[in-house]
Design an enzyme around this catalytic site. Sequence first.
Site, PDB file in Angstrom:
ATOM      1  N   GLU A 171       0.811  -1.226   0.000  1.00  0.00           N
ATOM      2  CA  GLU A 171       0.000   0.000   0.000  1.00  0.00           C
ATOM      3  C   GLU A 171       0.843   1.273   0.000  1.00  0.00           C
ATOM      4  OE1 GLU A 171      -3.111  -0.383   2.956  1.00  0.00           O
ATOM      5  OE2 GLU A 171      -4.129  -1.906   1.747  1.00  0.00           O
ATOM      6  N   HIS A 412     -18.744  -8.878   4.875  1.00  0.00           N
ATOM      7  CA  HIS A 412     -17.402  -8.367   5.168  1.00  0.00           C
ATOM      8  C   HIS A 412     -16.757  -9.233   6.231  1.00  0.00           C
ATOM      9  CE1 HIS A 412     -14.509  -5.158   6.821  1.00  0.00           C
ATOM     10  NE2 HIS A 412     -14.025  -5.627   5.700  1.00  0.00           N
ATOM     11  N   HIS A 413     -15.606  -9.793   5.906  1.00  0.00           N
ATOM     12  CA  HIS A 413     -14.803 -10.539   6.871  1.00  0.00           C
ATOM     13  C   HIS A 413     -13.469  -9.834   7.054  1.00  0.00           C
ATOM     14  CE1 HIS A 413     -16.936 -14.661   5.944  1.00  0.00           C
ATOM     15  NE2 HIS A 413     -17.683 -13.865   6.696  1.00  0.00           N
ATOM     16  N   GLU A 414     -13.410  -8.866   7.937  1.00  0.00           N
ATOM     17  CA  GLU A 414     -12.103  -8.340   8.324  1.00  0.00           C
ATOM     18  C   GLU A 414     -11.515  -9.380   9.278  1.00  0.00           C
ATOM     19  OE1 GLU A 414     -10.003  -5.563   7.581  1.00  0.00           O
ATOM     20  OE2 GLU A 414      -8.795  -6.977   8.737  1.00  0.00           O
ATOM     21  N   HIS A 482      -8.741  -7.784   0.513  1.00  0.00           N
ATOM     22  CA  HIS A 482      -7.951  -6.574   0.757  1.00  0.00           C
ATOM     23  C   HIS A 482      -6.726  -6.940   1.599  1.00  0.00           C
ATOM     24  CE1 HIS A 482     -10.624  -2.973  -0.349  1.00  0.00           C
ATOM     25  NE2 HIS A 482     -11.042  -4.023  -1.014  1.00  0.00           N
ATOM     26  N   GLU A 483      -5.654  -6.232   1.374  1.00  0.00           N
ATOM     27  CA  GLU A 483      -4.375  -6.444   2.084  1.00  0.00           C
ATOM     28  C   GLU A 483      -3.777  -7.835   1.858  1.00  0.00           C
ATOM     29  OE1 GLU A 483      -6.647  -3.393   3.516  1.00  0.00           O
ATOM     30  OE2 GLU A 483      -7.052  -5.313   4.449  1.00  0.00           O
ATOM     31  N   GLU A 501      -7.617  -5.842  -3.529  1.00  0.00           N
ATOM     32  CA  GLU A 501      -7.137  -4.474  -3.363  1.00  0.00           C
ATOM     33  C   GLU A 501      -5.627  -4.504  -3.633  1.00  0.00           C
ATOM     34  OE1 GLU A 501      -7.431  -1.004  -0.017  1.00  0.00           O
ATOM     35  OE2 GLU A 501      -6.660  -2.943   0.591  1.00  0.00           O
ATOM     36  N   GLU A 507      -9.250   4.569  -0.304  1.00  0.00           N
ATOM     37  CA  GLU A 507      -9.275   4.880   1.129  1.00  0.00           C
ATOM     38  C   GLU A 507      -8.169   5.876   1.518  1.00  0.00           C
ATOM     39  OE1 GLU A 507      -8.802   1.121   3.128  1.00  0.00           O
ATOM     40  OE2 GLU A 507      -6.773   0.830   2.404  1.00  0.00           O
TER      41      GLU A 507
HETATM   42  C1  NOJ Z   1      -8.859  -1.824   4.946  1.00  0.00           C
HETATM   43  C2  NOJ Z   1      -9.677  -1.989   3.714  1.00  0.00           C
HETATM   44  O1  NOJ Z   1      -8.930  -1.684   2.577  1.00  0.00           O
HETATM   45  C3  NOJ Z   1     -10.897  -1.101   3.851  1.00  0.00           C
HETATM   46  O2  NOJ Z   1     -11.640  -1.133   2.661  1.00  0.00           O
HETATM   47  C4  NOJ Z   1     -11.696  -1.561   5.035  1.00  0.00           C
HETATM   48  O3  NOJ Z   1     -12.799  -0.694   5.206  1.00  0.00           O
HETATM   49  C5  NOJ Z   1     -10.863  -1.554   6.303  1.00  0.00           C
HETATM   50  N1  NOJ Z   1      -9.628  -2.244   6.099  1.00  0.00           N
HETATM   51  C6  NOJ Z   1     -11.588  -2.207   7.467  1.00  0.00           C
HETATM   52  O4  NOJ Z   1     -11.702  -3.583   7.230  1.00  0.00           O
HETATM   53 CA    CA Z   2      -6.416  -1.471   2.434  1.00  0.00          CA
END
Ligand code: NOJ
Ligand code: CA
Length: 710
Positions: A171, A412-414, A482-483, A501, A507
């Site tokens: 990033e 969404h799975h963070e 993402h990440e 991503e 963001e």
């Molecule tokens: C980083 C992600 O790129 C973003 O889209 C997300 O909202 C946040 N993490 C929280 O999970």
């Molecule tokens: Ca990100």
Amino acid sequence: MQRILLFLMACVFTVQLQAQTLTSPDKNLTFKFELKEKGVPSYQLTYKKKPVIKPSTLGIETKDVASFLDGFTVTKTELQSVNDTWEPVLGEQKTIRNNYNELLVTLTQKAQKDRVIRLRFRLFNDGLGFRYEFPKQKELNYFVIKEEHSQFNLAGDHKIFWIPGDYDTNEYPYTTSKVSEIPGLQKKATVQITAQTPIKEPSVQTPSMMKSADGLYINIHEAALINYPAMDLEVDAKTLRMKSHLVPDAVGNKGYMQTDAQTPWRTIIVSDKATDILASKLILNLNEPTKYKDVSWIKPVKYIGVWWEYFVAGKSTWAYGTENNVKLDQDFSKLTPNNRHGATTQNVKRHIDFAAEHGFDAVLVEGWNIGWEDWIGNWKENVFDFVTPYPDFDVKELQRYAASKKVKIMMHHETSASATNYERRLHPAFQFMVDNGYNAVKTGYVGQIIPRGEHHDGQWMVNHYIHVANTAADYKIMVNSHEAVRPTGLNRTYPNWIAQESARGTEFEAMGGLAPEHTTILPFTRLMGGPMDYTPGIFQTDLSIYGHGNRVNTTLVKQLAYYVTMYSPLQMAADMPENYLRFPDAFQFIKDVAVDWDDTYVLEAEPGDYVTTARKAKGKDEWFVGGVTDENPRTATVNFSFLPKGKQYIATIYADGADASYDKKPQSYTVRKVVVTPGSVLKQKLASSGGLAISIKEGSKKEVKDLPKL
Ligand code: NOJ
Ligand code: CA
């Protein structure tokens, strides 16, 4: 699909072979393989007689067995040519040509009891791919990699668009410099990111985009990254030599191999035209076809989200409670509500209504599940369970409501980078999605990885991301990560891994801003590996109206252009609904634009400066054009020759206003309709960090009569 397989020659050499050459099908590229002194493998690459890669050695250093570095003799070389086509499930083109000449070299190490490895080289018209193969044999079962030593000896001190080498994040903002300047700039380029592990040696990540003084565009990356760590590139500024640097694991090893095994492909895409780099399908061609039998459930997605408000508006949060120390087995309904929770039933319904009214497929909802009170910074393993909603998010009611409006809610799975926790809970999490009508998940890996000591881009995590995509397919779920590690064309093999991503996305506009040139570089770097969930579509670019210190560094029209210039079959309209309603005529483009394509025409491009792309919508007689520029205003040229002959089309042109600029007047734009034919050419002015967007449809007789010709 027709497959023409031509075995040109298969020779067995008993004596050491001095050199073997290969040319690309169009003869522009010439490749040479040879063994150097002491039996060290070496290759070089030339484009139209200009050196691309000067003689560069190949080899793999191992820990436990003898290394694969030298002492080789060539015991067999095999040539073949392939020229066939295939169809991606979702893509930039309906049909992709796969045309290459291949050289497979068998190398024997006499001193290691005739142990054998193979080097496979594929030369396409747009570049070279090569990989190491380790056949199953008596003398080789398991081995541990200490380092891969694939060299890329550059032929000059090229201009390079780069981000610094790192084991955990991609990033970073891009730096443009000469290759020789990288060591001096590396510290400055390594800005702070949540969870980063910069490589100490001067190094860059791939895809690495370069331009030589004599006008060659050279892109180095990899394809089919499976069961192996990602490759960064060490840079020797004096000799202009790049060399592979693999991401290590928790104990410093770089790869655990068991024969039969192979490395990912190392790719060198080259042309004297920048547009050819963007049009290249070499990386996809080097990936395996999908093994999924049924792909009918994999569909393009245009979505909105309960998302941007978390970044800019300051009015809502992912978390429900005010506490900062929670555990998954506690009763979250007893938390003290912070009264700013974004993912409430009511707010989600409002978004579902908007999505239904304006034709979106889905609504992403972040912050729906328990655990956000202390999700980051504690290197905590059990942050989320992925199945328990906050007390104010009614899963069943929202499922009913969304279904009644024919809209999907996107899960969404963070994971907060706790991959162990996610893997343990994966099946119940996916079953929960199926039970409640979800068909797509956005995953996230913010923070330091658990298992502790592993890295986002190491072999363990590479296998984790694939495990998630593959398991999701069993539940007919699409994944947008993402990440995660940067993509390498695996969306061919795992077409439900629909986007990633894996770069600095929108963001960051809310976290300090992106350089106007950023999105003229991304197509040449990050997007070479696969579709990006860039999350475009911000109309309210001046964020000061929210009391926020930042601004999105583009005009409104440039945000429209991204739907065409930044390829993804999953595209977000990232701004808040109320901002779209203020600009209904511009919003129309986002509603109309396709996300899956029959064909793509890269009209003009220069990394760091501009990109103009046209695409034909999948299965429809509709075309869309997007053009973006960096901080410099410019005139884009759109030649409509990609349109079929014999018909008259109506082009709706969304352009920056005459007084538009990203920093002073980002919302100044015009929308006009004109008649175009394949003979038409448009010259259109783009503002500073501005853009151009065009939608094209066949015109009715009346429209053709009433509207002006271009
Ligand atoms: C980083 C992600 O790129 C973003 O889209 C997300 O909202 C946040 N993490 C929280 O999970
Ligand atoms: Ca990100």
